[in-house]
Design an enzyme around this catalytic site. Structure first.
Site, PDB file in Angstrom:
ATOM      1  N   HIS A 519       0.802  -1.215   0.000  1.00 54.33           N
ATOM      2  CA  HIS A 519       0.000   0.000   0.000  1.00 54.33           C
ATOM      3  C   HIS A 519       0.843   1.277   0.000  1.00 54.33           C
ATOM      4  O   HIS A 519       0.750   2.070   0.919  1.00 54.33           O
ATOM      5  CB  HIS A 519      -0.943  -0.005   1.197  1.00 54.33           C
ATOM      6  CG  HIS A 519      -1.696  -1.295   1.337  1.00 54.33           C
ATOM      7  ND1 HIS A 519      -2.198  -1.760   2.522  1.00 54.33           N
ATOM      8  CD2 HIS A 519      -2.017  -2.239   0.422  1.00 54.33           C
ATOM      9  CE1 HIS A 519      -2.799  -2.923   2.338  1.00 54.33           C
ATOM     10  NE2 HIS A 519      -2.696  -3.239   1.072  1.00 54.33           N
ATOM     11  N   LEU A 520       1.657   1.447  -1.019  1.00 57.28           N
ATOM     12  CA  LEU A 520       2.317   2.738  -1.188  1.00 57.28           C
ATOM     13  C   LEU A 520       1.260   3.752  -1.608  1.00 57.28           C
ATOM     14  O   LEU A 520       0.379   3.434  -2.404  1.00 57.28           O
ATOM     15  CB  LEU A 520       3.396   2.674  -2.268  1.00 57.28           C
ATOM     16  CG  LEU A 520       4.620   1.818  -1.990  1.00 57.28           C
ATOM     17  CD1 LEU A 520       5.605   1.938  -3.138  1.00 57.28           C
ATOM     18  CD2 LEU A 520       5.281   2.198  -0.680  1.00 57.28           C
TER      19      LEU A 520
END
Lengths: 592, 295
Positions: A519-520
């Site tokens: 989850h960048l």
């Protein structure tokens, strides 16, 4: 020699969740759409057949479904004063590759963000005062509200056949659901998945402690489902090979199992696979996109002109492509100017591993699905009073039994030797009776002035283009937040009767080798001010109005949830704005 | 209708595919109005064919080198009207078969078999690393893409960074094992009166490994602790990965912990709480007792 292809109405860069949604919506509006995807086409039946897809070594350890770092990678450093070095093999996150993108290998945890998450800066300032926030924290409001996104969240959940228990239907709190969630217009399309033993224990202990546990919303099917596009999914068999794997059983929502089978038959849609977009081309004014340039697998360079460009690659590739194309002003943390690369964030997760008496507890950890879980949301977002604690942000915590795959999930108590007879004995004794949640503490990471993406001065990719450079570290706020959440989480396992609870806090410095999530977020964020955001509230570039940028790169900061639900809702929201507003008057939708 | 100009031979259109059992056969609910090409372009796009800077050529630098290492099956395709179905595009798994060592020399293999038996020692119920095939597993892994760091980023410059920046070694796993085993042998013969690692007693072997782990033994020309970390990662992988990769022989690793392997549908067991799952493990290659013995 660059060769030019016939003009299209729309070119889409990347055919993952957002690319598929945009392609479907814009093709449905009658536009001629082409999608260009760096990786290969992937079919559910033939790319991950159930007969061999469950190969932990091949997919989990050797990363077969992911982008290979030999194709491209990033450089990383904690501080601006350090020299960034290349990420030579993946660690903290896993960039996807191929048609379906991250939607192929995700766990399918399908959350909505809290209403307050979208107006975070305003909300926290009003509740605690501006001085409560750390000085270098750069959180912002999104420019879009939960209520505006609600119908789009709903659409995605029904596309995916999400299994779950509603907690708030039109303002009425529902027993057994998440009481903190924003009001939803209707229940989930499917009931929650069946819960293994550890989840029911967790739920009971959490209730005894005064919390309101609820089943995690899951894109793994609790029953056979036909979605609104007429595509059918099969019931999940709880095989325990979900995250990092493609589901050959048609039981996990992915672009392949929900939308591509219909999209690919549309006569006005086409796709190119194994073709990497290397640049968004601008016209001579520099203010409009003319199309894209891509290189196919044979090394041939092509120009694809289009009237509308949708950038829907993975977070950091969106940022990199904007920087390489000279679109928007690059962020400069020293001068605090520019927007591209700004407000980059990741995640603050941690584990609690608990060991139970093997004579009394058998958890069958291999009976699992990617998103099955029992969670509490008391400590997410601003669901609790942060005043006494001296930090902001939070996350959900939950017992999420994602797998019993034995290379990855054979926990032993701390202090056990790492090899030899004692290690072997400890593995054997604890496999069935230890709990190592797949998600655990899933915490937010807010944005800071010195956490950002730019182009690396030294390292290049195979096209001789600069790699994107990540400068990232944890700040005190996140470390405090994680300690608080991890301690609360561990109390629940203690209440379940664990004989030993091992708290594995997330600690600074940020470590690129330790997997957290994929989850960048951030780097090309949405907002209402072009001086502090790259995109307006419709995900339209402030600088190039015929460019829309999808994905979690638009998040001004990361909330304490998995991003896919919000990423998809934003794609539907942007598609709706293009269809209802932009096509009638193709220019800037917001005058700043 | 679309003029496909992909490289010659790159496209082989197949008949419209039959979707699987979960798909309905009903046509896509499309509202597409084709023919929008005649409509005015969105926005003003007068000059898209302007010549672009020469720098685009630079993208092709080093591409040729990269392509050499890429499978020849990777082609760019134009996809239109149907999914480009082809059987097993991801390729079926390769089954490791017994046979001669592929990466290790005989001496290296003997040392490896001794090492894997110290890392996972045999006990009365479960074989150790050697009989489980862990050395064979590592041999085949080192011979394959893993051993050559084939898919990793291997461009320089190489600089030793912080722990948080991850491994920056120029050595591939194959080179690390080759050098590590040679250095181990050299260390043992010089400190144990000419005896190699395999000639030491199990207690002495454990002692050597423990000292490498603790950083008390250093190797010349290769990071001893780095070599040991690779062993700690690779040996358990050989013990627990699917037997098709050469280790976990007869699923001994899985039987030891009670992992049923793959393919089971647990819908009937997910709600049977605190009951041990009763069925034996099954691998990608099936299960030997499903195959009738040859008479």
């Amino acid at each position: 020699m660059v060769r030019k292809l016939p003009r299209k109405d729309v070119v889409i860069i990347g055919l993952g969740w957002t690319g598929s949604i945009m392609a479907y919506e814009l093709a449905d509006a009658g536009l001629d759409v082409i999608a260009i995807e760096r990786g290969p086409w992937r079919n559910t039946a033939t790319d991950y057949p159930p007969g061999y897809a469950a190969d932990e070594l091949r997919y989990r350890i050797r990363h077969e479904l992911f982008l290979s770092p030999s194709q491209t990678t990033f450089t990383f450093r904690n501080k601006m004063s350090q020299t960034a070095l290349p990420i030579r093999s993946w660690g903290a996150f896993m960039p996807p590759n191929g048609v379906g993108g991250g939607g192929v290998h995700w766990n399918a945890e399908t959350w909505r963000f809290l209403p307050s998450d979208f107006v975070l800066k305003t909300h926290l300032t009003e509740r605690y005062g501006a001085s409560f926030l750390p000085e270098d924290m750069t959180i912002q409001d999104w420019g879009v509200t939960y209520d505006e996104l609600e119908p789009h969240y709903d659409r995605f959940e029904y596309l995916c056949g999400t299994s779950g228990q509603a907690g708030n239907i039109k303002g009425t709190i529902m027993e057994g659901g998440n009481p903190f969630e924003g009001p939803r217009s209707r229940p989930y399309p499917n009931p929650p998945q069946d819960q293994p033993f550890s989840h029911t224990l967790f739920g009971k202990a959490a209730r005894d402690l005064g919390y309101k546990p609820f089943p995690q919303p899951s894109g793994n099917m609790s029953r056979p489902y036909q979605n609104p596009l007429g595509v059918r999914l099969g019931p999940c068999t709880y095989c325990g090979f979900c995250e990092w794997f493609g589901c050959g059983n048609y039981s996990k929502a992915s672009p392949q199992t929900t939308i591509l089978p219909v999209l690919v038959r549309k006569p006005n849609f086409s796709a190119r696979d194994n073709s990497e977009v290397v640049r968004i081309d601008l016209d001579s004014s520099g203010k409009r996109a003319a199309g894209v340039t891509f290189v196919d697998a044979a090394g041939e360079e092509w120009e694809q002109p289009a009237d509308l460009v949708v950038l829907s690659a993975y977070t950091i590739f969106n940022v990199q492509l904007l920087l390489l194309s000279g679109i928007g002003k690059a962020y400069d943390p020293a001068a605090n100017t520019g927007v591209i690369g700004r407000n980059f964030t990741h995640q603050t997760t941690s584990d609690v591993v608990s060991f139970f008496d093997p004579a009394k507890f058998v958890f069958n950890p291999f009976i699992a699905s990617g998103a099955i879980g029992m969670c509490i949301d008391e400590f997410n977002g601003d669901n609790f009073d942060h005043g006494p604690h001296g930090f902001v942000g939070g996350g959900y915590v939950g017992q999420v039994q994602t797998n019993g795959r034995p290379i990855e999930t054979t926990p032993v108590p701390e202090g056990t030797p790492l090899w030899g007879a004692q290690w072997k004995k400890a593995v054997k004794e604890n496999y069935q009776s230890a709990l190592k949640p797949g998600t655990g503490v899933h915490g937010s990471m807010y944005s800071y002035r010195d956490v950002y993406v730019d182009l690396d001065p030294t390292y290049k990719d195979r096209f001789n283009r600069p790699l994107a450079r990540i400068t990232m570290d944890f700040h005190d706020n996140e470390i405090k937040q994680n300690k608080f959440l991890t301690d609360k989480f561990a109390e629940i396992f203690q209440a379940m009767g664990a004989k030993h609870v091992q708290k594995e806090y997330r600690k600074a410095p940020y470590d690129i080798t330790k997997y957290q999530t994929t989850h960048l977020c951030g780097g090309a964020i949405m907002g209402s001010d072009p001086n502090t955001s790259a995109l307006n509230r419709y995900l339209q570039s402030w600088d190039v109005p015929n460019l829309f940028v999808m994905g979690a790169s638009a998040f001004p900061q990361n909330a304490g949830y998995n991003p896919t639900g919000t990423v998809a809702a934003l794609a539907y929201w942007a598609a709706d704005a293009i269809r209802s507003k932009y096509l009638k008057n193709p220019g800037q939708l917001i005058n700043a | 209708m679309f003029l496909s100009r992909t490289k010659k031979g790159a496209i082989s259109f197949r008949p419209v595919i039959t979707f699987n059992r979960w798909m309905t056969g009903r046509p896509a609910p499309t509202k597409a109005k084709i023919g929008l090409r005649n409509r005015p372009a969105l926005g003003s796009l007068a000059d898209s064919s302007l010549d672009m800077p020469m720098r685009r050529r630079t993208f092709l630098v080093s591409l040729a080198t990269w392509l050499v290492g890429t499978t020849s099956l990777t082609r760019a395709r134009m996809i239109h009207g149907h999914a480009p179905w082809s059987p097993y595009p991801n390729s079926a798994p390769e089954l490791v078969r017994p046979g001669p060592w592929q990466f290790f020399t005989l001496d290296e293999a003997r040392a490896m078999e001794a090492i894997v038996d110290r890392i996972i020692p045999p006990d009365p119920e479960t074989p150790g690393g050697k009989d489980a095939g862990c050395a064979v597993f590592i041999d085949r892994q080192l011979k394959g893409p893993y051993g050559a760091s084939q898919n990793l980023y291997t461009l320089g410059p190489f600089t030793k960074g912080t722990k948080e920046q991850g491994p920056q070694s120029e050595l591939t796993p194959g080179e690390l094992y080759r050098k590590g085993l040679a250095a181990l042998n050299k260390h043992c013969t010089s400190t144990h009166g000419g005896k190699s690692f395999v000639e030491l007693s199990p207690t002495e072997q454990d002692d050597v490994l423990r000292k490498i782990e603790a950083g008390e033994i250093k190797f010349e020309g290769v990071d001893a602790q780095g070599f040991f970390s690779a062993l700690l990662k690779d040996v358990p992988e050989g013990f627990f990965s699917d037997p098709i990769h050469g280790g976990n022989r007869d699923m001994v690793g899985w039987k030891m912990i009670g992992f049923p392997g793959i393919r089971y549908d647990y819908r009937d067991w997910v709600s049977r709480h605190n009951e041990r799952y009763p069925l034996p493990p099954v691998s990608i290659a099936g299960r030997s007792d499903w195959t009738p013995a040859k008479s």
